[in-house]
Design a protein around this motif. Structure first.
Motif, PDB file in Angstrom:
ATOM      1  N   PHE A   1       0.825  -1.213   0.000  1.00 24.70           N
ATOM      2  CA  PHE A   1       0.000   0.000   0.000  1.00 24.70           C
ATOM      3  C   PHE A   1       0.860   1.266   0.000  1.00 24.70           C
ATOM      4  CE2 PHE A   1      -2.994  -2.928   2.384  1.00 24.70           C
ATOM      5  CZ  PHE A   1      -3.715  -3.228   1.242  1.00 24.70           C
TER       6      PHE A   1
ATOM      7  N   ASN B   1      -2.567  -6.384  -4.831  1.00 31.28           N
ATOM      8  CA  ASN B   1      -3.375  -7.534  -5.260  1.00 31.28           C
ATOM      9  C   ASN B   1      -2.560  -8.603  -5.998  1.00 31.28           C
ATOM     10  OD1 ASN B   1      -3.085  -5.771  -7.391  1.00 31.28           O
ATOM     11  ND2 ASN B   1      -5.041  -6.265  -8.322  1.00 31.28           N
TER      12      ASN B   1
ATOM     13  N   PHE C   1      -7.340  -5.639   9.420  1.00 30.41           N
ATOM     14  CA  PHE C   1      -7.254  -4.227   9.774  1.00 30.41           C
ATOM     15  C   PHE C   1      -7.830  -3.979  11.161  1.00 30.41           C
ATOM     16  CE2 PHE C   1      -7.345  -4.714   5.258  1.00 30.41           C
ATOM     17  CZ  PHE C   1      -6.491  -3.758   4.764  1.00 30.41           C
TER      18      PHE C   1
ATOM     19  N   PHE D   1     -16.825  -6.267   4.304  1.00 30.56           N
ATOM     20  CA  PHE D   1     -17.669  -5.623   3.301  1.00 30.56           C
ATOM     21  C   PHE D   1     -19.120  -5.647   3.797  1.00 30.56           C
ATOM     22  CE2 PHE D   1     -14.258  -7.780   0.673  1.00 30.56           C
ATOM     23  CZ  PHE D   1     -13.437  -6.665   0.696  1.00 30.56           C
TER      24      PHE D   1
ATOM     25  N   PHE E   1     -14.628 -14.011  -0.551  1.00 33.30           N
ATOM     26  CA  PHE E   1     -14.375 -12.954  -1.550  1.00 33.30           C
ATOM     27  C   PHE E   1     -13.070 -13.184  -2.321  1.00 33.30           C
ATOM     28  CE2 PHE E   1     -12.617  -8.865  -2.891  1.00 33.30           C
ATOM     29  CZ  PHE E   1     -13.677  -8.330  -3.607  1.00 33.30           C
TER      30      PHE E   1
ATOM     31  N   VAL F   1     -12.527 -13.923  -6.329  1.00 29.03           N
ATOM     32  CA  VAL F   1     -11.662 -13.071  -7.169  1.00 29.03           C
ATOM     33  C   VAL F   1     -10.611 -13.928  -7.870  1.00 29.03           C
ATOM     34  CG1 VAL F   1      -9.894 -11.266  -7.082  1.00 29.03           C
ATOM     35  CG2 VAL F   1     -12.025 -10.956  -5.834  1.00 29.03           C
TER      36      VAL F   1
ATOM     37  N   LEU G   1     -11.787  -0.282   2.978  1.00 26.61           N
ATOM     38  CA  LEU G   1     -12.466  -1.325   2.202  1.00 26.61           C
ATOM     39  C   LEU G   1     -11.703  -1.599   0.908  1.00 26.61           C
ATOM     40  CD1 LEU G   1     -16.281  -0.525   2.597  1.00 26.61           C
ATOM     41  CD2 LEU G   1     -14.941  -2.268   3.746  1.00 26.61           C
TER      42      LEU G   1
ATOM     43  N   GLU H   1      -8.446  -1.175   0.441  1.00 22.14           N
ATOM     44  CA  GLU H   1      -7.219  -1.904   0.780  1.00 22.14           C
ATOM     45  C   GLU H   1      -7.522  -3.356   1.140  1.00 22.14           C
ATOM     46  OE1 GLU H   1      -5.232   0.416   3.753  1.00 22.14           O
ATOM     47  OE2 GLU H   1      -4.516   1.876   2.288  1.00 22.14           O
ATOM     48  N   ALA H   2      -8.639  -3.572   1.837  1.00 26.53           N
ATOM     49  CA  ALA H   2      -9.010  -4.952   2.191  1.00 26.53           C
ATOM     50  C   ALA H   2      -9.244  -5.757   0.906  1.00 26.53           C
ATOM     51  CB  ALA H   2     -10.266  -4.943   3.062  1.00 26.53           C
ATOM     52  N   ALA H   3      -9.963  -5.167  -0.037  1.00 20.64           N
ATOM     53  CA  ALA H   3     -10.239  -5.870  -1.297  1.00 20.64           C
ATOM     54  C   ALA H   3      -8.949  -6.093  -2.085  1.00 20.64           C
ATOM     55  CB  ALA H   3     -11.241  -5.064  -2.127  1.00 20.64           C
ATOM     56  N   GLN H   4      -8.080  -5.094  -2.084  1.00 19.84           N
ATOM     57  CA  GLN H   4      -6.793  -5.239  -2.790  1.00 19.84           C
ATOM     58  C   GLN H   4      -5.969  -6.369  -2.181  1.00 19.84           C
ATOM     59  OE1 GLN H   4      -5.341  -1.127  -2.500  1.00 19.84           O
ATOM     60  NE2 GLN H   4      -5.064  -1.159  -4.702  1.00 19.84           N
ATOM     61  N   SER H   5      -5.944  -6.428  -0.851  1.00 23.74           N
ATOM     62  CA  SER H   5      -5.144  -7.475  -0.199  1.00 23.74           C
ATOM     63  C   SER H   5      -5.707  -8.863  -0.511  1.00 23.74           C
ATOM     64  CB  SER H   5      -5.093  -7.250   1.315  1.00 23.74           C
ATOM     65  OG  SER H   5      -6.335  -7.533   1.897  1.00 23.74           O
ATOM     66  N   LEU H   6      -6.977  -8.905  -0.915  1.00 25.34           N
ATOM     67  CA  LEU H   6      -7.592 -10.193  -1.268  1.00 25.34           C
ATOM     68  C   LEU H   6      -7.476 -10.478  -2.767  1.00 25.34           C
ATOM     69  CD1 LEU H   6     -10.691  -9.799   1.042  1.00 25.34           C
ATOM     70  CD2 LEU H   6      -8.863 -11.465   1.333  1.00 25.34           C
ATOM     71  N   GLY H   7      -6.723  -9.650  -3.454  1.00 27.62           N
ATOM     72  CA  GLY H   7      -6.426  -9.924  -4.862  1.00 27.62           C
ATOM     73  C   GLY H   7      -7.280  -9.173  -5.862  1.00 27.62           C
ATOM     74  N   ALA H   8      -8.174  -8.297  -5.390  1.00 30.97           N
ATOM     75  CA  ALA H   8      -9.091  -7.628  -6.322  1.00 30.97           C
ATOM     76  C   ALA H   8      -8.420  -6.454  -7.035  1.00 30.97           C
ATOM     77  CB  ALA H   8     -10.322  -7.127  -5.562  1.00 30.97           C
ATOM     78  N   GLY H   9      -8.759  -6.267  -8.312  1.00 32.46           N
ATOM     79  CA  GLY H   9      -8.296  -5.115  -9.087  1.00 32.46           C
ATOM     80  C   GLY H   9      -9.320  -3.994  -8.980  1.00 32.46           C
TER      81      GLY H   9
ATOM     82  N   THR I   1     -13.039  -4.780 -10.112  1.00 33.67           N
ATOM     83  CA  THR I   1     -13.716  -5.642  -9.132  1.00 33.67           C
ATOM     84  C   THR I   1     -14.063  -4.848  -7.875  1.00 33.67           C
ATOM     85  OG1 THR I   1     -12.335  -7.425  -9.943  1.00 33.67           O
ATOM     86  CG2 THR I   1     -13.516  -7.844  -7.899  1.00 33.67           C
TER      87      THR I   1
ATOM     88  N   ARG J   1     -17.897  -4.700  -7.111  1.00 37.82           N
ATOM     89  CA  ARG J   1     -18.380  -5.635  -6.084  1.00 37.82           C
ATOM     90  C   ARG J   1     -18.329  -5.087  -4.667  1.00 37.82           C
ATOM     91  NH1 ARG J   1     -15.790 -11.425  -7.713  1.00 37.82           N
ATOM     92  NH2 ARG J   1     -16.506 -11.500  -9.859  1.00 37.82           N
ATOM     93  N   VAL J   2     -17.513  -4.071  -4.447  1.00 37.18           N
ATOM     94  CA  VAL J   2     -17.400  -3.556  -3.075  1.00 37.18           C
ATOM     95  C   VAL J   2     -17.984  -2.151  -2.955  1.00 37.18           C
ATOM     96  CG1 VAL J   2     -15.791  -2.977  -1.203  1.00 37.18           C
ATOM     97  CG2 VAL J   2     -15.362  -4.985  -2.633  1.00 37.18           C
TER      98      VAL J   2
ATOM     99  N   PRO K   1     -22.042  -1.631  -4.682  1.00 39.99           N
ATOM    100  CA  PRO K   1     -23.144  -2.181  -3.882  1.00 39.99           C
ATOM    101  C   PRO K   1     -23.362  -1.441  -2.563  1.00 39.99           C
ATOM    102  CG  PRO K   1     -21.714  -3.939  -4.657  1.00 39.99           C
ATOM    103  CD  PRO K   1     -21.022  -2.656  -4.974  1.00 39.99           C
TER     104      PRO K   1
END
Lengths: 354, 261
Positions: free
Chosen positions: A54, A75, A83, A89, A100, A104, B160, B162-170, B173, B177-178, B181
């Motif tokens: 980050f 990613n 965190f 989410f 999730f 992905v 949110l 950063e959380a999605a990025q750490s899970l592999g999302a571009g 996505t 998806r985050v 919604p």
């Protein structure tokens, strides 16, 4: 010796003129649990965010599993992160949150569902898969966040003060749970905290950070019992700081208050007349002469606090003073302020600080 | 006495707003001499031009909403995430359609995109429709941007993401998806306001010569007596229906989890 699994090499991070991480290097073995411990603003979270991707380091490299990931986006690093604010989410159920990363990654539905079930069992919440985050307590949310971070079998798990937002009781039980889950999964973990008790109880090794630098790296035992700097000694645990004047460098004799103590540790090349910064843990000191304790100093009781099972006593030693705790003995009254006394300790417990 | 004044103010307000509506509605029901009837409504609804213009405006509204969402959601998200210092400037730009009249915007469009320009959008019906969508999106920008920005304020966008990025999302996505919604209710609020604006808009559609609902209402008003009143009631009903939908969908907003701070 094999290469470390996670290697941070000479990392520096500056924002304009301000450098928040200075020449930070660390090697972490696979499956190791390492804590970054330090006060606010010491650079621990920035360092964690650099590992996560980050933040981009101004200099230096981050290697994971032998691969240089410094230039990779978060990613692309296969890391899991938990965190402080949970970051679940809100629009997804617990099961959807946990799944999730798998979705992905394009994991087949059946396989992903099985993994989600496995993770929910691991965090002991198998019945809450259909709930939404707002229907969970803080502790439950953080367990779900942990399951979500681990579901994709990341190479490294990063925990950014995950227990800070929880109440004391939940914090203690969850830290044991996190450690047990981490050990069972054998996942390399970096844990950021400002809470020394958390770091001491959970870590294989602790990196005490101060002013953007790693002040000392060691096992919890080493960090607590053998702090190498004044900062570490003062930050981890309670410590009595004393000034000692070297009287005989050859024998290691140092004057504290009105008495001489023969030091077991090296005096770091100090000459006669030099002043040393010394430290003693309260639990290393006894009131009065005790068998097995080779050093003693005379002093005057300056403060007595009766705390029930424990009596906290402060003893003045010349211009310095030390605090120590003694157990309450119903058969003997507590010492009185102004009373002359003697404190004893093992000279091996007397720390010389840089 | 103290209680009287608020009630009096309320009564005056209600009379001021509702009385003309009641009068107009009553008038729209008086097409048949001596009795109340829905003749004016039946006549309007049976008019092929009504059906044509209404359908055109609905399609334009949907296209405008789609374009608006694609433009505003990523912009508001990016400004909040990466360029927070630009927020006051972006807000200023989004407010401009409130102070610049639609006629100025549409003349600017015609001047820039006429048949002899480098991008002759007004040279075809499809091109003009695209231009109209841009115009409508501009008019609805103050409402759409504010609605989305307010929605983004209710979630922790940075964490949110950063959380999605750490899970592999571009980025796609994460947005689809985050972020989307979680601000869907805000987006829908903006969408319904946009729908109401597009349905009643006259200036742009008239000057670009498109068969929209606004110019049809104006044309009918100039030539008939009872039908325009019926049409106005229908337009009001649609607008109020949109408002009601905003209220309904806002109940289905994803609830924020317990805030640890």
């Amino acid at each position: 010796m094999s290469d470390p699994f996670l290697s941070i090499q000479n990392v520096r991070k500056s924002y304009g003129d301000v450098t928040v991480v200075k020449d930070f290097s660390l090697a972490v073995e696979q499956g190791e649990f390492v804590s970054f411990l330090g006060p606010s603003g010491c650079g621990k979270t920035t360092m964690l965010r650099i590992v996560a991707g980050f933040e981009e380091p101004s200099a230096g490299n981050v290697m994971i599993g032998g691969q240089d990931v410094t230039g990779l986006r978060p990613n692309q690093r296969n890391i899991g992160m938990v965190f402080q604010s949970y970051a679940l989410f809100p629009n997804m159920t617990v099961a959807q949150n946990v799944g999730f990363g798998l979705k992905v990654a394009g994991v087949p539905k059946a396989e992903a569902a099985a993994r989600v079930d496995e993770m929910l069992n691991l965090i002991s919440l198998p019945q809450l898969g259909d709930r939404y985050p707002y229907q969970l307590s803080g502790g439950q949310q953080q367990r779900v966040a942990l399951a979500r971070a681990m579901a994709g079998k990341p190479q490294v798990l990063l925990l950014d003060e995950p227990l800070s937002a929880l109440d004391a009781k939940v914090r203690v039980s969850l830290r044991d749970e996190i450690r047990a889950i981490q050990k069972a999964a054998g996942i390399t973990t970096i844990f950021v905290t400002h809470d020394q008790e958390e770091a001491l109880s959970m870590s294989d090794r602790i990196v005490v950070m101060h002013g953007g630098m790693a002040e000392q790296v060691g096992t919890p035992f080493e960090i607590y019992n053998r702090p190498t700097t004044k900062f570490v000694a003062g930050f981890v645990g309670t410590l009595n700081m004393l000034d000692g004047t070297v009287t005989d460098p050859a024998t290691g004799a140092v004057r504290i208050g009105d008495d001489n103590v023969v030091m077991k540790q090296s005096l770091n090349g100090a000459k006669a007349g030099d002043t040393l910064s010394l430290a003693l843990r309260p639990e290393a000191i006894s009131l009065g002469k005790q068998p097995g304790r080779d050093a003693s100093i005379g002093g005057t009781i300056s403060e007595v606090s009766f705390l029930g099972s424990v009596i906290r006593v402060r003893v003045g030693l010349g211009k310095d003073a030390v605090s120590l705790d003694t157990f309450n003995n119903p058969a003997a009254p507590p010492p009185r302020v102004g009373e002359k006394t003697e404190i004893s300790f093992s000279s091996a417990d007397l720390l010389v600080l840089h | 006495m103290r209680r009287l004044w608020p009630w009096l103010a309320l009564a005056v307000g209600l009379i001021y707003f509702i009385l003309p509506l009641l009068g107009m509605t009553e008038f729209s029901l008086k097409m048949r001499r001596g009795v109340y009837s829905f003749d004016a409504y039946a006549k309007v609804l049976a008019d092929p031009r009504f059906q044509e213009t209404f359908t055109f405006s609905v399609v334009m509204a949907l296209a405008t909403i789609l374009f608006g969402v694609l433009l505003v959601v990523p912009t508001a998200y990016w400004v909040r995430l990466k360029l927070p210092r630009l927020r006051p400037y972006i807000e200023f730009v989004t407010l401009l359609p409130l102070v610049i009249p639609a006629i100025v915007i549409v003349f600017g469009y015609i001047r820039l995109y006429n048949t002899s320009s480098w991008l002759p959008l007004t040279g075809s019906a499809m091109g003009t429709n695209i231009l109209l969508i841009f115009g409508y999106a501009t008019l609805s920008l103050p409402y759409m941007y504010r609605a989305v920005d307010t929605g983004l304020r209710t979630i922790d966008v940075a964490t949110l993401t950063e959380a999605a990025q750490s899970l592999g999302a571009g980025w796609v996505t994460i947005l689809a998806r985050v972020i989307l919604p979680n601000v869907l209710v805000a987006v829908l609020s903006g969408a319904f306001v946009t729908f109401a604006i597009v349905l009643g808009e006259f200036t742009m559609a008239a000057l670009l010569n498109r068969p929209a609902f606004g110019p049809y209402m104006q044309l009918l008003g100039a030539n008939r007596a009872y039908e325009p009143a019926a049409l106005a009631v229908i337009a009001f009903a649609i607008t109020w229906g949109c408002m009601a939908l905003i209220q309904i969908v806002s109940r289905f907003a994803p609830k924020a989890p317990v805030n640890p701070h």
